[in-house]
Design a protein around this motif. Structure first.
Motif, PDB file in Angstrom:
ATOM      1  N   THR A 294      18.344   3.576  -0.194  1.00  0.00           N
ATOM      2  CA  THR A 294      19.247   3.148  -1.257  1.00  0.00           C
ATOM      3  C   THR A 294      18.372   2.767  -2.452  1.00  0.00           C
ATOM      4  O   THR A 294      17.140   2.717  -2.331  1.00  0.00           O
ATOM      5  N   PRO A 295      18.961   2.473  -3.612  1.00  0.00           N
ATOM      6  CA  PRO A 295      18.132   2.019  -4.738  1.00  0.00           C
ATOM      7  C   PRO A 295      17.311   0.762  -4.432  1.00  0.00           C
ATOM      8  O   PRO A 295      16.307   0.505  -5.106  1.00  0.00           O
ATOM      9  N   SER A 296      17.724  -0.003  -3.402  1.00  0.00           N
ATOM     10  CA  SER A 296      17.024  -1.248  -3.091  1.00  0.00           C
ATOM     11  C   SER A 296      16.194  -1.196  -1.817  1.00  0.00           C
ATOM     12  O   SER A 296      15.340  -2.065  -1.610  1.00  0.00           O
ATOM     13  N   LEU A 297      16.434  -0.222  -0.947  1.00  0.00           N
ATOM     14  CA  LEU A 297      15.802  -0.190   0.374  1.00  0.00           C
ATOM     15  C   LEU A 297      14.950   1.061   0.525  1.00  0.00           C
ATOM     16  O   LEU A 297      15.418   2.181   0.263  1.00  0.00           O
ATOM     17  N   GLN A 298      13.713   0.871   0.968  1.00  0.00           N
ATOM     18  CA  GLN A 298      12.819   2.005   1.169  1.00  0.00           C
ATOM     19  C   GLN A 298      11.820   1.695   2.266  1.00  0.00           C
ATOM     20  O   GLN A 298      11.585   0.541   2.621  1.00  0.00           O
ATOM     21  N   ILE A 299      11.217   2.747   2.803  1.00  0.00           N
ATOM     22  CA  ILE A 299      10.117   2.628   3.749  1.00  0.00           C
ATOM     23  C   ILE A 299       8.992   3.524   3.255  1.00  0.00           C
ATOM     24  O   ILE A 299       9.229   4.642   2.770  1.00  0.00           O
ATOM     25  N   GLU A 300       7.764   3.027   3.321  1.00  0.00           N
ATOM     26  CA  GLU A 300       6.597   3.823   2.958  1.00  0.00           C
ATOM     27  C   GLU A 300       5.566   3.714   4.071  1.00  0.00           C
ATOM     28  O   GLU A 300       5.523   2.721   4.801  1.00  0.00           O
ATOM     29  N   TRP A 301       4.748   4.734   4.200  1.00  0.00           N
ATOM     30  CA  TRP A 301       3.809   4.773   5.310  1.00  0.00           C
ATOM     31  C   TRP A 301       2.613   5.643   4.967  1.00  0.00           C
ATOM     32  O   TRP A 301       2.660   6.465   4.037  1.00  0.00           O
ATOM     33  N   GLN A 302       1.550   5.452   5.723  1.00  0.00           N
ATOM     34  CA  GLN A 302       0.334   6.254   5.578  1.00  0.00           C
ATOM     35  C   GLN A 302      -0.398   6.288   6.912  1.00  0.00           C
ATOM     36  O   GLN A 302      -0.486   5.273   7.611  1.00  0.00           O
ATOM     37  N   ALA A 303      -0.899   7.450   7.275  1.00  0.00           N
ATOM     38  CA  ALA A 303      -1.712   7.620   8.481  1.00  0.00           C
ATOM     39  C   ALA A 303      -2.999   8.333   8.095  1.00  0.00           C
ATOM     40  O   ALA A 303      -2.965   9.360   7.412  1.00  0.00           O
ATOM     41  N   LEU A 304      -4.131   7.792   8.528  1.00  0.00           N
ATOM     42  CA  LEU A 304      -5.442   8.334   8.215  1.00  0.00           C
ATOM     43  C   LEU A 304      -6.236   8.568   9.495  1.00  0.00           C
ATOM     44  O   LEU A 304      -6.181   7.759  10.421  1.00  0.00           O
ATOM     45  N   ALA A 305      -6.968   9.662   9.531  1.00  0.00           N
ATOM     46  CA  ALA A 305      -7.855   9.960  10.655  1.00  0.00           C
ATOM     47  C   ALA A 305      -9.258  10.191  10.117  1.00  0.00           C
ATOM     48  O   ALA A 305      -9.437  10.829   9.068  1.00  0.00           O
ATOM     49  N   SER A 306     -10.235   9.649  10.814  1.00  0.00           N
ATOM     50  CA  SER A 306     -11.620   9.793  10.382  1.00  0.00           C
ATOM     51  C   SER A 306     -12.474  10.358  11.512  1.00  0.00           C
ATOM     52  O   SER A 306     -12.183  10.166  12.695  1.00  0.00           O
ATOM     53  N   ARG A 307     -13.525  11.042  11.122  1.00  0.00           N
ATOM     54  CA  ARG A 307     -14.538  11.532  12.067  1.00  0.00           C
ATOM     55  C   ARG A 307     -15.901  11.189  11.493  1.00  0.00           C
ATOM     56  O   ARG A 307     -16.212  11.551  10.349  1.00  0.00           O
ATOM     57  N   THR A 308     -16.701  10.489  12.284  1.00  0.00           N
ATOM     58  CA  THR A 308     -18.005  10.033  11.836  1.00  0.00           C
ATOM     59  C   THR A 308     -19.092  10.659  12.696  1.00  0.00           C
ATOM     60  O   THR A 308     -19.013  10.623  13.932  1.00  0.00           O
ATOM     61  N   GLU A 309     -20.079  11.225  12.038  1.00  0.00           N
ATOM     62  CA  GLU A 309     -21.262  11.768  12.720  1.00  0.00           C
ATOM     63  C   GLU A 309     -22.474  10.989  12.224  1.00  0.00           C
ATOM     64  O   GLU A 309     -22.846  11.079  11.059  1.00  0.00           O
ATOM     65  N   GLU A 310     -23.048  10.184  13.096  1.00  0.00           N
ATOM     66  CA  GLU A 310     -24.186   9.371  12.701  1.00  0.00           C
ATOM     67  C   GLU A 310     -25.454  10.215  12.584  1.00  0.00           C
ATOM     68  O   GLU A 310     -25.639  11.175  13.339  1.00  0.00           O
ATOM     69  N   PRO A 311     -26.345   9.837  11.667  1.00  0.00           N
ATOM     70  CA  PRO A 311     -27.672  10.457  11.696  1.00  0.00           C
ATOM     71  C   PRO A 311     -28.435   9.983  12.936  1.00  0.00           C
ATOM     72  O   PRO A 311     -28.189   8.887  13.446  1.00  0.00           O
ATOM     73  N   ASP A 312     -29.318  10.799  13.429  1.00  0.00           N
ATOM     74  CA  ASP A 312     -30.134  10.424  14.586  1.00  0.00           C
ATOM     75  C   ASP A 312     -31.463   9.879  14.088  1.00  0.00           C
ATOM     76  O   ASP A 312     -32.507  10.549  14.144  1.00  0.00           O
TER      77      ASP A 312
ATOM     78  N   TYR B 204     -17.757  10.012  16.630  1.00  0.00           N
ATOM     79  CA  TYR B 204     -16.523   9.380  17.101  1.00  0.00           C
ATOM     80  C   TYR B 204     -15.429   9.535  16.044  1.00  0.00           C
ATOM     81  O   TYR B 204     -15.696   9.729  14.850  1.00  0.00           O
ATOM     82  N   GLU B 205     -14.182   9.444  16.521  1.00  0.00           N
ATOM     83  CA  GLU B 205     -13.011   9.546  15.660  1.00  0.00           C
ATOM     84  C   GLU B 205     -12.323   8.186  15.569  1.00  0.00           C
ATOM     85  O   GLU B 205     -12.442   7.349  16.467  1.00  0.00           O
ATOM     86  N   GLY B 206     -11.581   7.972  14.481  1.00  0.00           N
ATOM     87  CA  GLY B 206     -10.849   6.727  14.296  1.00  0.00           C
ATOM     88  C   GLY B 206      -9.510   6.978  13.629  1.00  0.00           C
ATOM     89  O   GLY B 206      -9.254   8.055  13.080  1.00  0.00           O
ATOM     90  N   LEU B 207      -8.645   5.958  13.677  1.00  0.00           N
ATOM     91  CA  LEU B 207      -7.289   6.085  13.143  1.00  0.00           C
ATOM     92  C   LEU B 207      -6.917   4.822  12.374  1.00  0.00           C
ATOM     93  O   LEU B 207      -7.175   3.702  12.822  1.00  0.00           O
ATOM     94  N   GLY B 208      -6.304   5.014  11.212  1.00  0.00           N
ATOM     95  CA  GLY B 208      -5.777   3.915  10.408  1.00  0.00           C
ATOM     96  C   GLY B 208      -4.318   4.171  10.069  1.00  0.00           C
ATOM     97  O   GLY B 208      -3.960   5.301   9.706  1.00  0.00           O
ATOM     98  N   VAL B 209      -3.483   3.139  10.187  1.00  0.00           N
ATOM     99  CA  VAL B 209      -2.038   3.286   9.978  1.00  0.00           C
ATOM    100  C   VAL B 209      -1.541   2.149   9.100  1.00  0.00           C
ATOM    101  O   VAL B 209      -1.973   0.994   9.245  1.00  0.00           O
ATOM    102  N   TYR B 210      -0.643   2.482   8.179  1.00  0.00           N
ATOM    103  CA  TYR B 210       0.040   1.482   7.354  1.00  0.00           C
ATOM    104  C   TYR B 210       1.505   1.853   7.253  1.00  0.00           C
ATOM    105  O   TYR B 210       1.849   3.036   7.102  1.00  0.00           O
ATOM    106  N   SER B 211       2.392   0.851   7.339  1.00  0.00           N
ATOM    107  CA  SER B 211       3.821   1.078   7.138  1.00  0.00           C
ATOM    108  C   SER B 211       4.429  -0.167   6.508  1.00  0.00           C
ATOM    109  O   SER B 211       3.954  -1.287   6.720  1.00  0.00           O
ATOM    110  N   SER B 212       5.491   0.038   5.730  1.00  0.00           N
ATOM    111  CA  SER B 212       6.125  -1.072   5.032  1.00  0.00           C
ATOM    112  C   SER B 212       7.601  -0.775   4.839  1.00  0.00           C
ATOM    113  O   SER B 212       7.966   0.283   4.313  1.00  0.00           O
TER     114      SER B 212
END
Length: 266
Positions: A21-39, A66-74
């Motif tokens: 509605t003009p007053s009600l909303q939901i927003e969200w974001q999902a992120l995935a990461s992959r990290t490769e460390e130097p040896d 390794y992989e990681g996950l970040g999530v946001y919702s409102s």
């Protein structure tokens, strides 16, 4: 992001917003990461023996991937009188964002806030009164609580001098330095005014029980802040802020710290 000499960070995500509605909303974001460390453990000299992700990963650069996950919702609602907002954040222990700003991981946080505005359009004195409340909790991916709080307050604006005042109270529990502190609380009063175009100022006073973080004990803490901005000419502004604080050990009555800071800028 690719690093000379080895190592890489990759981040991708998707986000969206749905307005019901003009007053009600939901927003969200999902992120995935992959990290490769130097040896190259020499780059992390001094971190030997440190681990993360419940001891399954080493802090030194030894070539792990390794992989990681970040999530946001409102969920948000706002109209002329009512407002509420429910937010949730989650970052896994292995989430990385080399091209972004993520101050902490292995963290989940949920916050709910609501407020109601009472407007007095026919009053010569009051413009509005607004009670507010919010509550939140922080915990890690292993369900260990880190912080939790409830805050409630009421604010009001007076038409004369754009005078604003607010009275609030907070209760909290927090894990700090491996110690679980219960009974954190603070009552605060805030006042701001703009009596004219050349002068504005305010003050805030608070008292309650807060953690003395260097000593890692509970203290009875008092705070006071006074500030004003003086503009005697269009291109001349003087800003003055005075902050005072003291804390007394809640058990021994010993003074933990006390002092003030005076800042001026012209």
């Amino acid at each position: 992001r690719r690093i000379d000499g080895g190592g890489a960070g990759t981040l991708g995500g998707i986000d969206g917003r749905v307005r019901f509605t003009p007053s009600l909303q939901i927003e969200w974001q999902a992120l995935a990461s992959r990290t490769e460390e130097p040896d190259d453990p020499a780059l992390t000299d001094g971190l030997e023996g440190l681990t993360f992700d419940r001891g399954t990963r080493t802090a030194v650069f030894d070539g792990e991937t390794y992989e990681g996950l970040g999530v946001y919702s409102s969920l948000e609602y706002n109209d002329r009188l009512w407002s509420f907002d429910v937010d949730y954040w989650s970052y896994s222990p292995t989430f990385r964002a080399d091209n972004g700003f993520i101050p902490r991981n292995d963290r989940r946080e949920a916050i709910a806030a609501a407020s109601r505005v009472f407007r007095y359009e026919d009053s010569r004195l009051l413009e509005w009164i607004q009670p507010q409340v919010n509550a939140g909790r922080v915990w890690n991916m292993a369900d260990a609580r880190k912080d939790e709080w409830v805050w409630a307050g009421v604010g009001a604006r007076v038409r004369q001098s754009q005078l604003f005042c607010q009275l609030s109270h907070m209760k909290s529990n927090e894990l700090f330095g491996g110690i679980w502190f219960e009974g954190i609380d603070a009552t605060e009063f805030e006042l701001q005014a703009v009596p004219g175009s050349a002068l504005q100022g305010g003050l805030s006073l608070s008292h309650g029980h807060r953690i003395a973080r260097r000593e890692r004990v509970m203290g009875r803490e008092s705070n006071a802040t006074f500030w004003f901005d003086l503009r005697p000419a269009d291109r001349l502004l003087a800003e003055v802020v005075w902050n005072w604080i003291q804390s007394v050990d809640d058990e021994t009555e010993a003074m933990l710290f006390k002092g003030y800071i005076l800042r001026t800028r012209l």
